[in-house]
Scaffold this motif. Sequence first.
Motif, short mmCIF file in Angstrom:
data_model
loop_
_atom_site.label_atom_id
_atom_site.label_comp_id
_atom_site.label_asym_id
_atom_site.label_seq_id
_atom_site.Cartn_x
_atom_site.Cartn_y
_atom_site.Cartn_z
N SER A 129 -42.41 4.21 -6.03
CA SER A 129 -43.81 4.48 -5.72
C SER A 129 -44.35 5.56 -6.64
CB SER A 129 -43.96 4.91 -4.25
OG SER A 129 -43.16 6.06 -3.99
N LYS A 130 -45.67 5.69 -6.67
CA LYS A 130 -46.34 6.69 -7.50
C LYS A 130 -47.06 7.73 -6.65
CE LYS A 130 -46.98 3.61 -11.48
NZ LYS A 130 -47.97 2.98 -12.39
N ALA A 131 -47.83 7.27 -5.68
CA ALA A 131 -48.60 8.20 -4.85
C ALA A 131 -47.75 8.90 -3.81
CB ALA A 131 -49.75 7.46 -4.18
N ASN A 132 -46.72 8.22 -3.32
CA ASN A 132 -45.84 8.76 -2.28
C ASN A 132 -44.48 9.13 -2.86
OD1 ASN A 132 -47.27 8.24 0.51
ND2 ASN A 132 -47.63 6.40 -0.70
N LYS A 152 -49.84 8.67 1.97
CA LYS A 152 -50.92 8.44 1.01
C LYS A 152 -51.10 6.94 0.76
CE LYS A 152 -50.35 12.82 -1.47
NZ LYS A 152 -50.10 13.45 -2.79
N PRO A 153 -52.35 6.48 0.59
CA PRO A 153 -52.59 5.06 0.29
C PRO A 153 -51.92 4.67 -1.03
CG PRO A 153 -54.63 6.16 0.92
CD PRO A 153 -53.62 7.24 0.71
N GLU A 154 -51.35 3.48 -1.04
CA GLU A 154 -50.72 2.97 -2.26
C GLU A 154 -50.48 1.47 -2.13
OE1 GLU A 154 -46.95 3.98 -5.25
OE2 GLU A 154 -47.25 5.13 -3.41
N THR A 155 -50.96 0.75 -3.11
CA THR A 155 -50.69 -0.70 -3.15
C THR A 155 -50.21 -1.07 -4.55
OG1 THR A 155 -53.02 -1.09 -3.69
CG2 THR A 155 -52.40 -1.37 -1.39
N MET A 156 -48.89 -1.35 -4.66
CA MET A 156 -47.97 -1.56 -3.54
C MET A 156 -46.76 -0.63 -3.73
SD MET A 156 -49.39 -4.18 -1.91
CE MET A 156 -48.12 -5.04 -0.97
N VAL A 157 -46.03 -0.35 -2.63
CA VAL A 157 -44.78 0.38 -2.69
C VAL A 157 -43.63 -0.63 -2.69
CG1 VAL A 157 -43.25 2.01 -1.55
CG2 VAL A 157 -45.72 2.40 -1.51
#
Length: 230
Positions: A129-132, A152-157
Motif C-alpha cells: 500500500s501507499k497511503a496506509n 486512510k482511503p486507498e484504492t486499492m490495497v
Amino acid sequence: MRVVIAGILLSMAAGLFAQTATITGKVSFSGKAPASKAIDMKADAKCAAIHGNKPVKPEDFILNPNGTLRWCFVYVKDGPIPKAAPSKATVVLDQHGCTYAPRVFGVVTGQPIEIRNSDPLLHNVHTVSKANPTFNIAQPNKGMKRVHVFMKPETMVQFKCDVHPWMGAYAGVVPHGFFAVTGADGKFTIKGLPAGTYTLEVWHEKLGKQTMQVTVKAGETKTADFAYKK
C-alpha cells in the motif's frame, strides 16, 4: 400520544429514505480476453492436495457467461457524500485452499478486517500500500486470526502471501459505504445517495480504472454501465 409520535417519526424516516437515490449498472467486457494460466500449486504439496492435485483457475480475470466481469470494485469517488461513522461490522478475509477469499472487497476507513487462516499450513499476510502502513505477519496454524484497520482511503490495497506467490486479494478502502463489488452477473448497486452529481470509479485488477459522472434526483434509480475493451 406515544404511539402517534412514533408513527410520525416512522413516517418521517420513511420519507427521508424514499428521497435517496440509487445507482445501478453492470461492468461488461468485449474483445479478446487476456491470457490467463491455471495455477499450479505443486510447489506446496499440501496446497496441491487440497485441490486434488489439479490446476486451479485463477481469479484475476473472470469473464461471466453474460459478457460481464467479476471482481470489479465500483465506488463513489467524488460528490455530495454524507459523512458517516465507520462501520463496526467486521469484514472477513479468509485464507482457504491456498487462496484468498474474497478476491476483491471493500471496507470503510476505520472498519475492522479479520484476517483468518482456514488452512492447516503456513501463510503470511503481506500488504502492499501507499497511503496506509504496510504489514507482514505470519499465520502458521489453522484457526489463527488477526484484526487490522486501515485508517486512510486507498484504492486499492494489495494482499499477498510470500509463501505462496499465486495468492492475492485487493481491498478498496473508502471513507464512506457507497461501494460495491461485481459478482457472477457483473452487476453492482449503490443505494442511499442524496440527490446530486457523482463521479463513479470502477477498478479491475488487469484492466485498470474508468470513471463516469452520474447525476441523480431524489428517489431516482439511475443506470450507469461501464464497458472495458481489449
